[in-house]
Design an enzyme around this catalytic site. Structure first.
Site, short mmCIF file in Angstrom:
data_model
loop_
_atom_site.label_atom_id
_atom_site.label_comp_id
_atom_site.label_asym_id
_atom_site.label_seq_id
_atom_site.Cartn_x
_atom_site.Cartn_y
_atom_site.Cartn_z
N ASP A 13 18.03 -33.59 30.19
CA ASP A 13 19.03 -34.26 29.35
C ASP A 13 18.66 -34.21 27.87
O ASP A 13 18.97 -35.13 27.11
CB ASP A 13 19.25 -35.72 29.79
N LYS A 16 20.36 -29.44 26.22
CA LYS A 16 20.19 -27.98 26.36
C LYS A 16 21.51 -27.23 26.26
O LYS A 16 21.58 -26.17 25.64
CB LYS A 16 19.56 -27.64 27.73
N GLY A 40 23.52 -31.32 34.83
CA GLY A 40 24.82 -31.66 34.23
C GLY A 40 24.79 -31.18 32.79
O GLY A 40 24.14 -31.77 31.96
N HIS A 41 25.44 -30.06 32.54
CA HIS A 41 25.38 -29.46 31.20
C HIS A 41 26.71 -29.69 30.49
O HIS A 41 27.73 -29.14 30.89
CB HIS A 41 25.04 -27.98 31.31
N GLN A 229 17.24 -29.21 34.14
CA GLN A 229 16.26 -30.29 34.15
C GLN A 229 15.28 -30.09 32.97
O GLN A 229 15.65 -29.52 31.96
CB GLN A 229 15.52 -30.40 35.49
P1 IMP Z 1 16.79 -34.17 42.49
O1 IMP Z 1 16.65 -32.99 41.60
O2 IMP Z 1 18.23 -34.58 42.71
O3 IMP Z 1 16.04 -34.05 43.77
O4 IMP Z 1 16.14 -35.44 41.73
C1 IMP Z 1 14.74 -35.53 41.47
C2 IMP Z 1 14.49 -36.20 40.13
O5 IMP Z 1 14.93 -35.33 39.08
C3 IMP Z 1 15.25 -37.51 39.92
O6 IMP Z 1 14.44 -38.37 39.12
C4 IMP Z 1 16.47 -37.09 39.14
O7 IMP Z 1 17.01 -38.16 38.37
C5 IMP Z 1 15.87 -36.01 38.25
N1 IMP Z 1 16.86 -35.02 37.82
C6 IMP Z 1 17.40 -34.02 38.54
N2 IMP Z 1 18.24 -33.29 37.82
C7 IMP Z 1 18.22 -33.81 36.59
C8 IMP Z 1 18.86 -33.44 35.36
O8 IMP Z 1 19.61 -32.48 35.27
N3 IMP Z 1 18.56 -34.23 34.28
C9 IMP Z 1 17.70 -35.27 34.36
N4 IMP Z 1 17.07 -35.64 35.47
C10 IMP Z 1 17.34 -34.91 36.58
#
Ligand code: IMP
Length: 433
Positions: A13, A16, A40-41, A229
């Protein structure tokens, strides 16, 4: 422009998508290489707001080719929903959006397993996005996954789907330990009917994308790799176990798209000028006071995938220094500087106190990070709106001093641009690329 990869330097977040959108002008092909619909872009362009979870955000720029690489875990339903939204906005994806046949599918049972593992009694709660990411990567690594290419032959897909769905029925339990096999995400007949239609729509997008990228590069096309991420959600180098299940750092770009390291020229680190995190896990500079609330409200710090409020805190230079080490950033893009406009003073974390010892390097031991107490330097704020500034020289001195301090603390990596607002136009270009 040389080929470039864009990587989040913190916990995701960082903004990017805006930088990718900006860089897309200079590229021909934009490639997603890891993660899935957990990303989420958000891009604001032409008076419209687009949120992409799977389709590379470069798609809104006419004529650019977008590739979903083999390292992505692919949620076909989400992908098609995005394709439909693009069509509604008058954007055609025909012949310029491709999915690797090697990407693994995220299927409904993965979401059921994700929810089950987050609610299992005694389990460590990661705070996942619930998009089935961990279970899909688990299947991939344990060699039971189903790939996009399996959809090319419906019978191959069907056989593997039934095997995996049946196995998931045994693993998903109610909180009191009973099998919960009749939930909608495991309804075999309904899912099979749905996927039969999905398959028809997906077929034109499926390709050997590694071969496509190899030829594209030989033909002189410039590649832009879009990380999802952030560095500290990397499954190896992040704050394990509070991480996602892929390599979010630069190495993931090669593995997840099938190109060699020579195909990567610049590595651009996206650095938010404060810090945020969604989900659980250590966060030494987190602010739970009024300033934390102010950052969240002003920066609109709510997850674009789950809507969850993001945890907010001061800029942590130990984190970003480590991200420079891990990724070899050649440029930094500093984002959301305008969010700090109203603050009379701004803190930067320059060290941690861990068990009475001062450290200036990020500790790899997650337990140490839990107990780390930040050591701050305080700088004056600028207390004025900077969102209309177009050049570095138009920024107030306090803002340029803050940027210079961040850069100095982060190995003096040149700053490519500074983002001072959500729109494409709210960007100050600093260094060339
Ligand atoms: P998962 O990727 O859904 O398995 O989540 C694992 C961890 O990564 C959690 O803490 C999510 O909140 C975090 N996370 C996953 N995708 C994103 C992203 O795009 N932005 C910020 N945090 C993310």
């Amino acid at each position: 422009m040389a080929n470039a990869v864009v990587i989040g330097a913190q916990w995701g977040d960082e903004g990017k998508a805006k930088v990718i959108d900006y860089m897309t002008e200079r590229a021909d092909v934009v490639v997603r290489f890891q993660g899935g619909a957990n990303a989420g872009h958000t891009v604001n362009a032409g008076g419209r707001r687009y949120v992409f979870h799977l389709v590379p955000s470069g798609i809104i720029t006419p004529g650019k080719v977008c590739v979903v690489g083999s390292g992505v875990v692919f949620d076909a339903e989400q992908f098609l929903a995005e394709v439909d939204e693009l069509a509604e906005a008058g954007i055609s994806v025909a012949d310029r959006l491709f999915i690797s046949d090697l990407a693994h599918l995220v299927l409904p049972y993965h979401k059921a397993l994700d929810a089950a593992s987050e609610s299992a009694p005694g389990a460590v709660k990661i705070g996942t996005t619930g998009r089935g990411i961990g279970p899909a990567y688990t299947d991939k690594v344990s060699r039971t996954g189903i790939r996009v290419g399996d959809l090319l032959n419906w019978n191959v897909f069907l056989k593997k789907f039934i095997r995996n769905n049946d196995a998931a029925k045994l693993r998903v339990q109610t909180p009191d330990g009973k099998p919960a096999g009749d939930i909608p995400d495991l309804d075999e007949d309904e899912i099979i009917t749905r996927y039969h239609k999905i398959r028809e729509r997906l077929l034109p997008f499926i390709k050997d994308t590694a071969f496509y990228l190899f030829n594209a590069e030989r033909d002189g096309m410039r590649l832009l790799f879009e990380g999802a991420q952030g560095t500290f959600l990397d499954v190896d180098h992040g704050t394990y176990p509070f991480v996602t299940s892929s390599n979010t750092t630069v190495g993931g770009a090669c593995a997840g798209s099938g190109v060699g390291p020579k195909s990567i020229g610049h590595c651009i680190g996206i650095v938010k000028t404060y810090t945020t995190r969604v989900g659980n896990g250590p966060f030494p500079t987190e602010l739970t006071d009024d300033i934390g609330f102010h950052l969240r409200a002003t920066g609109n710090e709510f997850g674009s995938t789950t809507g969850r409020p993001r945890r907010c805190g001061w800029f942590d230079s130990l984190l970003v220094k480590k991200a420079v080490q891990l990724n070899g950033f050649t440029r930094l893009a500093l984002t959301k500087l305008d969010v700090l406009n109203d603050l009379s003073e701004i803190k930067i974390c320059v060290g941690y106190n861990i068990d009475g010892k001062k450290v200036d390097q990020y500790p790899t031991n997650a337990q140490e990070l839990e107990y780390a107490k930040p050591i701050y330097e305080t700088m004056p704020g600028w207390k004025q709106d900077i969102s209309k500034c177009k050049k570095l020289s138009e920024l107030p001195n306090a803002a340029t001093d803050y940027i210079a301090r961040i850069q100095k603390l982060c190995y003096d990596v040149p700053v490519l641009l500074i983002s001072v607002g959500p729109d494409r136009a709210d960007t100050i270009e600093v260094a060339g690329i």
